[in-house]
Design a protein around this motif. Structure first.
Motif, mmCIF file in Angstrom:
data_model
loop_
_atom_site.group_PDB
_atom_site.id
_atom_site.type_symbol
_atom_site.label_atom_id
_atom_site.label_comp_id
_atom_site.label_asym_id
_atom_site.label_seq_id
_atom_site.Cartn_x
_atom_site.Cartn_y
_atom_site.Cartn_z
ATOM 1 N N ASN A 136 2.067 -14.096 8.540
ATOM 2 C CA ASN A 136 0.608 -14.064 9.074
ATOM 3 C C ASN A 136 0.114 -13.183 7.696
ATOM 4 O O ASN A 136 0.578 -13.526 6.729
ATOM 5 N N GLY A 137 -1.039 -12.886 8.116
ATOM 6 C CA GLY A 137 -2.184 -12.682 7.267
ATOM 7 C C GLY A 137 -1.933 -11.485 6.932
ATOM 8 O O GLY A 137 -2.091 -11.094 5.678
ATOM 9 N N SER A 138 -1.432 -10.241 7.429
ATOM 10 C CA SER A 138 -1.236 -8.562 6.676
ATOM 11 C C SER A 138 0.157 -9.257 5.826
ATOM 12 O O SER A 138 -0.423 -8.451 5.125
ATOM 13 N N ARG A 139 0.970 -9.899 6.256
ATOM 14 C CA ARG A 139 2.242 -10.064 5.278
ATOM 15 C C ARG A 139 1.526 -10.285 3.984
ATOM 16 O O ARG A 139 1.701 -10.310 2.999
ATOM 17 N N VAL A 140 0.773 -11.727 4.250
ATOM 18 C CA VAL A 140 0.154 -12.519 3.163
ATOM 19 C C VAL A 140 -0.774 -11.420 2.026
ATOM 20 O O VAL A 140 -0.873 -11.077 0.782
ATOM 21 N N ILE A 141 -1.749 -11.072 2.686
ATOM 22 C CA ILE A 141 -2.456 -9.431 2.326
ATOM 23 C C ILE A 141 -1.841 -8.840 1.333
ATOM 24 O O ILE A 141 -2.276 -8.218 0.465
ATOM 25 N N TYR A 142 -1.062 -7.979 2.353
ATOM 26 C CA TYR A 142 0.286 -6.596 1.637
ATOM 27 C C TYR A 142 0.902 -7.323 0.354
ATOM 28 O O TYR A 142 0.171 -7.023 -1.089
ATOM 29 N N ASP A 143 0.809 -8.980 -0.033
ATOM 30 C CA ASP A 143 1.544 -8.959 -0.420
ATOM 31 C C ASP A 143 1.061 -9.331 -1.885
ATOM 32 O O ASP A 143 1.133 -8.742 -3.089
ATOM 33 N N PRO A 148 0.585 -4.661 -5.042
ATOM 34 C CA PRO A 148 -0.043 -5.237 -6.433
ATOM 35 C C PRO A 148 -0.859 -3.789 -6.950
ATOM 36 O O PRO A 148 -0.239 -2.967 -7.358
ATOM 37 N N ILE A 149 -1.681 -3.683 -6.045
ATOM 38 C CA ILE A 149 -2.568 -2.590 -6.089
ATOM 39 C C ILE A 149 -2.084 -0.851 -6.112
ATOM 40 O O ILE A 149 -2.127 -0.496 -7.403
ATOM 41 N N PHE A 150 -1.644 -0.716 -5.388
ATOM 42 C CA PHE A 150 -1.200 0.630 -5.289
ATOM 43 C C PHE A 150 0.438 0.347 -6.039
ATOM 44 O O PHE A 150 0.166 1.976 -6.390
ATOM 45 N N LEU A 151 1.158 -0.354 -6.332
ATOM 46 C CA LEU A 151 1.803 -0.455 -7.379
ATOM 47 C C LEU A 151 1.609 0.078 -8.801
ATOM 48 O O LEU A 151 1.657 0.897 -9.605
ATOM 49 N N ARG A 152 0.645 0.064 -9.084
ATOM 50 C CA ARG A 152 -0.602 -0.081 -10.577
ATOM 51 C C ARG A 152 -0.664 1.324 -10.715
ATOM 52 O O ARG A 152 -0.969 2.323 -11.582
ATOM 53 N N HIS A 153 -1.243 1.717 -9.265
ATOM 54 C CA HIS A 153 -2.056 3.140 -9.482
ATOM 55 C C HIS A 153 -1.082 4.648 -8.456
ATOM 56 O O HIS A 153 -1.893 5.303 -8.423
ATOM 57 N N GLU A 154 0.197 4.222 -7.983
ATOM 58 C CA GLU A 154 1.180 4.933 -7.571
ATOM 59 C C GLU A 154 1.154 6.346 -8.285
ATOM 60 O O GLU A 154 0.899 7.026 -7.426
ATOM 61 N N ALA A 155 1.692 6.275 -9.185
ATOM 62 C CA ALA A 155 1.387 7.184 -10.177
ATOM 63 C C ALA A 155 -0.077 8.388 -10.026
ATOM 64 O O ALA A 155 0.115 9.819 -10.101
ATOM 65 N N THR A 156 -0.832 7.498 -10.510
ATOM 66 C CA THR A 156 -2.393 8.481 -10.520
ATOM 67 C C THR A 156 -2.654 8.642 -9.435
ATOM 68 O O THR A 156 -3.109 9.652 -9.229
ATOM 69 N N VAL A 157 -2.436 8.015 -8.262
ATOM 70 C CA VAL A 157 -2.822 8.705 -6.826
ATOM 71 C C VAL A 157 -1.693 9.717 -6.315
ATOM 72 O O VAL A 157 -2.141 10.963 -5.924
ATOM 73 N N ASP A 158 -0.226 9.945 -7.148
ATOM 74 C CA ASP A 158 -0.061 11.173 -6.366
ATOM 75 C C ASP A 158 -0.011 12.164 -7.152
ATOM 76 O O ASP A 158 0.223 12.836 -6.381
ATOM 77 N N ASN A 159 -0.363 11.758 -8.345
ATOM 78 C CA ASN A 159 -0.664 13.541 -9.436
ATOM 79 C C ASN A 159 -1.771 13.276 -8.674
ATOM 80 O O ASN A 159 -2.280 14.960 -8.240
ATOM 81 N N MET A 160 -2.923 13.178 -8.378
ATOM 82 C CA MET A 160 -4.757 13.203 -7.266
ATOM 83 C C MET A 160 -4.442 13.713 -6.313
ATOM 84 O O MET A 160 -4.602 14.911 -6.070
ATOM 85 N N VAL A 161 -2.894 13.380 -5.810
ATOM 86 C CA VAL A 161 -2.836 13.833 -4.594
ATOM 87 C C VAL A 161 -1.904 15.434 -4.606
ATOM 88 O O VAL A 161 -2.805 16.509 -3.542
ATOM 89 N N SER A 162 -1.462 15.717 -5.097
ATOM 90 C CA SER A 162 -1.171 16.473 -5.755
ATOM 91 C C SER A 162 -1.783 17.772 -5.938
ATOM 92 O O SER A 162 -1.632 19.436 -5.397
ATOM 93 N N ASP A 163 -2.437 17.836 -6.912
ATOM 94 C CA ASP A 163 -3.379 18.184 -7.751
ATOM 95 C C ASP A 163 -4.460 18.873 -5.939
ATOM 96 O O ASP A 163 -4.870 20.079 -6.388
ATOM 97 N N LEU A 164 -4.525 18.058 -5.536
ATOM 98 C CA LEU A 164 -5.820 18.133 -4.055
ATOM 99 C C LEU A 164 -4.807 19.242 -3.486
ATOM 100 O O LEU A 164 -5.651 20.282 -2.660
ATOM 101 N N SER A 165 -3.980 18.981 -3.099
ATOM 102 C CA SER A 165 -2.934 19.652 -2.000
ATOM 103 C C SER A 165 -2.508 21.240 -2.582
ATOM 104 O O SER A 165 -3.060 22.346 -1.328
ATOM 105 N N GLY A 166 -2.575 20.882 -3.293
ATOM 106 C CA GLY A 166 -2.575 22.538 -4.484
ATOM 107 C C GLY A 166 -3.663 23.329 -4.239
ATOM 108 O O GLY A 166 -3.360 24.628 -4.220
#
Length: 250
Positions: A136-143, A148-166
């Motif tokens: 199905n489309g959701s599985r194909v688009i997600y994979d 891939p975009i999430f794994l590539r920018h996961e650390a950056t997004v986590d740091n940004m979210v942590s800074d914003l939450s603080g």
């Protein structure tokens, strides 16, 4: 050649889908038993009728959104209540893709709105994303896109979210502190000062009684003085010797 290969692959997947055991095929099987019309024809007729309505019918946007929301929401609730975790992953994947699609649609809707077959293609896309099949489309688009975009920018997004939450927590603390201090200042300004103590005036009856007591004390003191004076006089008269008579000298 590529288009023919794609169409043949799509036809094969559609036939495999109709042969699988799911809600749609069960409903089409019941209709086939009652009407005697094959599943393929019923499925093609339903898809054609829905497509024509989405192109020419009134409220195509509402129908398309209901198709993309009501059915997945119902089965998402069922997945939450079921002990299995596979259906949870399936519908979570759908909602992630649906959110990404809605975000992109928000910025491009002003241009896509004028496309004559937009809602028909949108409905087909959502049906493909929620289709009960492994491709199905959701599985194909997600994979192929989201993961891939999430794994590539996961650390950056986590740091940004942590800074914003603080920063958000610090801002909330400062705002709360300022609000409390303002309330305390306003309370101090609004609270009235204590009234001054008033001296009670003596009542006329009390003044009269005081005067009577003072007069009585004065009269008693006067009597005491007079009595003491009388005693001294009496003592002088009693104790003073009488003068001796002088001899008469002739």
């Amino acid at each position: 050649m590529g288009l023919l290969t794609f169409l043949s692959s799509l036809k094969e997947r559609a036939e495999n889908f109709l042969n699988e055991k799911n809600v749609v095929t069960d409903f089409l099987g019941k209709l086939e038993e009652k009407t005697g019309i094959k599943k393929k024809i019923l499925a093609a007729g339903a898809v054609s009728a829905t497509g024509l309505y989405l192109v020419y019918g009134y409220g195509a946007s509402l129908v398309c959104n209901l198709i993309g929301f009501v059915y997945p929401a119902y089965f998402s609730v069922k997945a939450i209540e079921s002990p299995s975790k596979e259906d949870d992953t399936k519908w979570l994947t759908y909602w992630v893709v649906y959110g990404v699609f809605s975000l992109g649609e928000f910025f491009s809707d002003i241009f896509l709105y004028w496309f004559p077959f937009y809602y028909a293609f949108k409905c087909l896309f959502l049906l493909w994303c929620m289709a009960p099949m492994s491709w199905n489309g959701s599985r194909v688009i997600y994979d192929r896109l989201v993961r891939p975009i999430f794994l590539r920018h996961e650390a950056t997004v986590d740091n940004m979210v942590s800074d914003l939450s603080g920063k958000a927590m610090n801002a909330v603390e400062n705002l709360t502190r300022e609000v409390l201090s303002t309330l305390m200042k306003n309370k101090a300004l609004v609270t009235p000062a204590a009234p001054p103590e008033t001296k009670s005036l003596p009542s006329p009856s009390g003044e009269c009684s005081t005067r009577g007591i003072n007069a009585l004390q004065s009269s008693e003191a006067r009597q005491v003085r007079e009595s003491s004076t009388g005693e001294r006089r009496c003592h002088q008269l009693t104790c003073t010797p009488a003068p001796r008579p002088q001899p008469f000298l002739g």
